[in-house]
Design a protein around this motif. Structure first.
Motif, PDB file in Angstrom:
ATOM      1  N   THR A  90       0.848  -1.204   0.000  1.00  0.00           N
ATOM      2  CA  THR A  90       0.000   0.000   0.000  1.00  0.00           C
ATOM      3  C   THR A  90       0.879   1.249   0.000  1.00  0.00           C
ATOM      4  N   SER A  91       0.247   2.397  -0.213  1.00  0.00           N
ATOM      5  CA  SER A  91       0.998   3.654  -0.176  1.00  0.00           C
ATOM      6  C   SER A  91       1.086   4.138   1.274  1.00  0.00           C
ATOM      7  N   GLY A  92       1.948   3.490   2.011  1.00  0.00           N
ATOM      8  CA  GLY A  92       2.145   3.816   3.419  1.00  0.00           C
ATOM      9  C   GLY A  92       1.194   3.048   4.323  1.00  0.00           C
ATOM     10  N   ALA A  93       1.540   3.057   5.614  1.00  0.00           N
ATOM     11  CA  ALA A  93       0.672   2.422   6.604  1.00  0.00           C
ATOM     12  C   ALA A  93      -0.655   3.161   6.689  1.00  0.00           C
ATOM     13  N   THR A  94      -0.632   4.470   6.414  1.00  0.00           N
ATOM     14  CA  THR A  94      -1.864   5.260   6.506  1.00  0.00           C
ATOM     15  C   THR A  94      -2.921   4.730   5.539  1.00  0.00           C
ATOM     16  N   GLU A  95      -2.498   4.452   4.298  1.00  0.00           N
ATOM     17  CA  GLU A  95      -3.469   3.881   3.359  1.00  0.00           C
ATOM     18  C   GLU A  95      -3.932   2.509   3.832  1.00  0.00           C
ATOM     19  N   SER A 232      14.076   4.368   7.841  1.00  0.00           N
ATOM     20  CA  SER A 232      14.249   5.763   8.235  1.00  0.00           C
ATOM     21  C   SER A 232      14.038   6.704   7.041  1.00  0.00           C
ATOM     22  N   LEU A 233      13.063   6.373   6.206  1.00  0.00           N
ATOM     23  CA  LEU A 233      12.748   7.187   5.024  1.00  0.00           C
ATOM     24  C   LEU A 233      11.253   7.495   5.087  1.00  0.00           C
ATOM     25  N   THR A 234      10.891   8.389   6.013  1.00  0.00           N
ATOM     26  CA  THR A 234       9.470   8.515   6.360  1.00  0.00           C
ATOM     27  C   THR A 234       8.620   9.075   5.216  1.00  0.00           C
ATOM     28  N   GLY A 235       9.268   9.742   4.247  1.00  0.00           N
ATOM     29  CA  GLY A 235       8.499  10.297   3.135  1.00  0.00           C
ATOM     30  C   GLY A 235       8.147   9.270   2.065  1.00  0.00           C
ATOM     31  N   TRP A 236       8.654   8.058   2.204  1.00  0.00           N
ATOM     32  CA  TRP A 236       8.473   7.102   1.108  1.00  0.00           C
ATOM     33  C   TRP A 236       7.060   6.554   0.995  1.00  0.00           C
ATOM     34  N   LYS A 237       6.388   6.396   2.099  1.00  0.00           N
ATOM     35  CA  LYS A 237       5.000   5.915   2.040  1.00  0.00           C
ATOM     36  C   LYS A 237       4.864   4.613   1.243  1.00  0.00           C
ATOM     37  N   VAL A 238       5.608   3.613   1.677  1.00  0.00           N
ATOM     38  CA  VAL A 238       5.423   2.258   1.171  1.00  0.00           C
ATOM     39  C   VAL A 238       5.045   1.409   2.378  1.00  0.00           C
ATOM     40  N   GLY A 239       3.825   0.904   2.362  1.00  0.00           N
ATOM     41  CA  GLY A 239       3.355   0.086   3.478  1.00  0.00           C
ATOM     42  C   GLY A 239       3.081  -1.332   3.017  1.00  0.00           C
ATOM     43  N   PHE A 240       2.909  -2.234   3.974  1.00  0.00           N
ATOM     44  CA  PHE A 240       2.509  -3.604   3.628  1.00  0.00           C
ATOM     45  C   PHE A 240       1.396  -4.034   4.561  1.00  0.00           C
ATOM     46  N   VAL A 241       0.523  -4.860   4.036  1.00  0.00           N
ATOM     47  CA  VAL A 241      -0.579  -5.414   4.816  1.00  0.00           C
ATOM     48  C   VAL A 241      -0.480  -6.925   4.722  1.00  0.00           C
ATOM     49  N   MET A 242      -0.580  -7.584   5.857  1.00  0.00           N
ATOM     50  CA  MET A 242      -0.537  -9.040   5.897  1.00  0.00           C
ATOM     51  C   MET A 242      -1.825  -9.539   6.552  1.00  0.00           C
ATOM     52  N   PHE A 257      -9.414   0.867  -4.911  1.00  0.00           N
ATOM     53  CA  PHE A 257     -10.085   2.123  -5.233  1.00  0.00           C
ATOM     54  C   PHE A 257      -9.635   3.287  -4.338  1.00  0.00           C
ATOM     55  N   ILE A 258      -8.594   3.067  -3.555  1.00  0.00           N
ATOM     56  CA  ILE A 258      -8.020   4.209  -2.818  1.00  0.00           C
ATOM     57  C   ILE A 258      -6.794   4.708  -3.591  1.00  0.00           C
ATOM     58  N   THR A 259      -5.783   3.861  -3.688  1.00  0.00           N
ATOM     59  CA  THR A 259      -4.594   4.279  -4.462  1.00  0.00           C
ATOM     60  C   THR A 259      -4.325   3.352  -5.638  1.00  0.00           C
ATOM     61  N   PHE A 260      -4.812   2.104  -5.562  1.00  0.00           N
ATOM     62  CA  PHE A 260      -4.580   1.064  -6.560  1.00  0.00           C
ATOM     63  C   PHE A 260      -3.139   0.562  -6.527  1.00  0.00           C
ATOM     64  N   THR A 261      -2.155   1.477  -6.537  1.00  0.00           N
ATOM     65  CA  THR A 261      -0.753   1.031  -6.530  1.00  0.00           C
ATOM     66  C   THR A 261       0.128   2.035  -5.807  1.00  0.00           C
ATOM     67  N   THR A 262       1.416   1.720  -5.785  1.00  0.00           N
ATOM     68  CA  THR A 262       2.433   2.513  -5.098  1.00  0.00           C
ATOM     69  C   THR A 262       3.621   2.603  -6.071  1.00  0.00           C
ATOM     70  N   PRO A 263       4.326   3.747  -6.127  1.00  0.00           N
ATOM     71  CA  PRO A 263       5.377   3.906  -7.146  1.00  0.00           C
ATOM     72  C   PRO A 263       6.318   2.689  -7.233  1.00  0.00           C
ATOM     73  N   PRO A 264       6.488   2.152  -8.453  1.00  0.00           N
ATOM     74  CA  PRO A 264       7.228   0.901  -8.605  1.00  0.00           C
ATOM     75  C   PRO A 264       8.703   1.014  -8.231  1.00  0.00           C
ATOM     76  N   ASN A 265       9.287   2.199  -8.419  1.00  0.00           N
ATOM     77  CA  ASN A 265      10.717   2.312  -8.073  1.00  0.00           C
ATOM     78  C   ASN A 265      10.918   2.175  -6.566  1.00  0.00           C
ATOM     79  N   LEU A 266       9.996   2.758  -5.807  1.00  0.00           N
ATOM     80  CA  LEU A 266      10.117   2.654  -4.346  1.00  0.00           C
ATOM     81  C   LEU A 266       9.874   1.211  -3.908  1.00  0.00           C
ATOM     82  N   GLN A 267       8.954   0.548  -4.568  1.00  0.00           N
ATOM     83  CA  GLN A 267       8.711  -0.863  -4.234  1.00  0.00           C
ATOM     84  C   GLN A 267       9.973  -1.694  -4.488  1.00  0.00           C
ATOM     85  N   ALA A 268      10.643  -1.438  -5.617  1.00  0.00           N
ATOM     86  CA  ALA A 268      11.858  -2.206  -5.949  1.00  0.00           C
ATOM     87  C   ALA A 268      12.947  -1.954  -4.905  1.00  0.00           C
TER      88      ALA A 268
END
Ligand code: PMP
Ligand code: GLN
Length: 382
Positions: A90-95, A232-242, A257-268
């Motif tokens: 997800t796009s961060g834990a917030t999403e 320690s990259l708080t602006g990245w907004k890459v979250g995971f849900v298990m 239907f909230i974000t659908f995806t998260t930037p692929p470079n940050l995911q990589a």
């Protein structure tokens, strides 16, 4: 206008960071490190933008990242998670939190929340139609009892939202606390949404224990993590849900239907980072622990009454011994003169707030912490 959001104030984190800029204060308010973060992980993200795929990645997250999350939690927490059916990016834990609450709550369902709580929780619960039932935690230990849970859970309880380690308290809940909470989730057939973004930021040899691993919880727990805190990259907004497949089915429908995806470079880059050797994680913890120790010792030398911090970027100070009873007013003054931004812990309560505790972020360079201590010394001399 929707009544939940129409009258909400701006989040305290943004408010205090703005005041810190206005008054050139040392900003120990909003929780972010003042170090740029691991260079190799940032390089991976840059390389992935230049050489990699920049169109929509798969809705559930890129396969390398879902596999890396599964391997990571196997290595550090002994969890067996299926990357295809039990992990979503997800796009961060917030999403992840917003999506989980939208997906799990029907209007009128009760949601158990522990105060102090991260400020996003309550508006998101309310917007999803949930009815909050609060458990009040208090300093100095911030622990809950069986009676506290018995007063909050009911046959209408659908979800309990649990943050461990707890922001802003810096407390880490262990096996006994988790067993007590699990017993209530099972008895009342509730789903636990576990915000575990601080799972790697723990000190004094403590290790995170996920509620999902307790007997009876595998099928009723949504675990949420955040790369922002792990690297320690708080602006990245890459979250995971298990979560187990039957829960993930609904969670993924909210996400699409909230974000659908998260930037692929940050995911990589996060997929690469999660595979880093143990030394990275040990070193990260040791650095933050050293910063905590430096700042806590400095506050102690100045005579402040400091509460224990076992995890997160935060340590709390009890301002009652200073004759203060209004943490918000205290923080408003502190940011102007002597010029240190902090967060009033009352901002994390919806009702019956504790108003004598102030949160400082110690995830800073020594020079930043020392500058803050110098300014706080002026306050004590008055
Ligand atoms: N939950 C808690 C308890 C947090 O402290 C934070 C941010 N520090 C978040 C969620 C948000 O995480 P993210 O930036 O990944 O959305
Ligand atoms: N989680 C951060 C904190 O507790 C703030 C995140 C934000 O600004 N939304 O300070």
């Amino acid at each position: 206008m929707n009544s939940v959001f129409a009258n909400l104030p701006t989040t305290i984190f943004d408010t205090m960071s703005r005041l810190a800029r206005e008054h050139q204060a040392v900003n120990l308010g909003q929780g972010f490190p003042d170090d740029p973060g691991p260079l190799d992980v940032r390089r991976k993200a840059a390389e992935a933008v230049v050489d990699g795929w920049n169109q929509y990645p798969p809705m559930m997250g890129i396969p390398e990242l879902r596999q890396a999350v599964a391997s990571h939690y196997k290595r550090f927490q002994g969890l067996d998670l299926d990357p295809d059916s039990e992990i979503m990016v997800t796009s961060g834990a917030t999403e992840a939190l917003a999506g989980a609450l939208m997906a799990l709550i029907e209007p009128g369902d009760e949601v158990v929340l522990f105060q102090p709580m991260y400020d996003a929780y309550l508006p998101l619960v309310r917007r999803a139609g949930g009815v909050p039932r609060f458990v009040k935690l208090k300093p100095p230990h911030w622990r809950f009892t069986e009676a506290d849970l018995a007063a909050a859970f009911s046959p209408k309880t659908k979800v309990v939202l649990f943050n461990n380690p707890l922001n802003p308290a810096g407390v880490v809940y262990g096996r006994e606390d988790l067993e007590l909470l699990a017993s209530f989730c099972i008895r009342f057939d509730a789903v636990a949404v576990c915000d575990e973004v601080w799972e790697h930021v723990m000190f004094d040899g403590l290790r995170h224990q996920p509620l999902l691993a307790l007997p009876g919880m595998r099928e009723r727990t949504v675990k949420i993590g955040s790369a922002g805190k792990i690297f320690s990259l708080t602006g990245w907004k890459v979250g995971f849900v298990m979560a187990a497949p039957h829960l993930m089915k609904s969670l993924s429908k909210a996400h699409q239907f909230i974000t659908f995806t998260t930037p692929p470079n940050l995911q990589a880059a996060v997929a690469y980072g999660l595979g880093k050797d143990d030394a990275y994680f040990t070193g990260m913890r040791a650095n933050f622990q050293a910063s905590r120790d430096r700042f806590v010792a400095g506050l102690g030398d100045l005579g402040f009454s400091v509460l224990t911090s076992s995890g997160s970027y935060f340590v709390n100070v009890d301002i009652a011994p200073l004759g203060e009873s209004d943490d918000a007013a205290f923080c408003q003054r502190l940011v102007v003169d002597p010029g240190v931004a902090a967060i009033p812990v009352s901002a994390f309560y919806a009702e019956d707030a504790v108003t004598t505790v102030v949160r400082f972020c110690f995830a800073k360079k020594d020079a930043t912490l020392d500058a803050a201590l110098e300014r706080l010394a002026r306050l004590k001399k008055r």
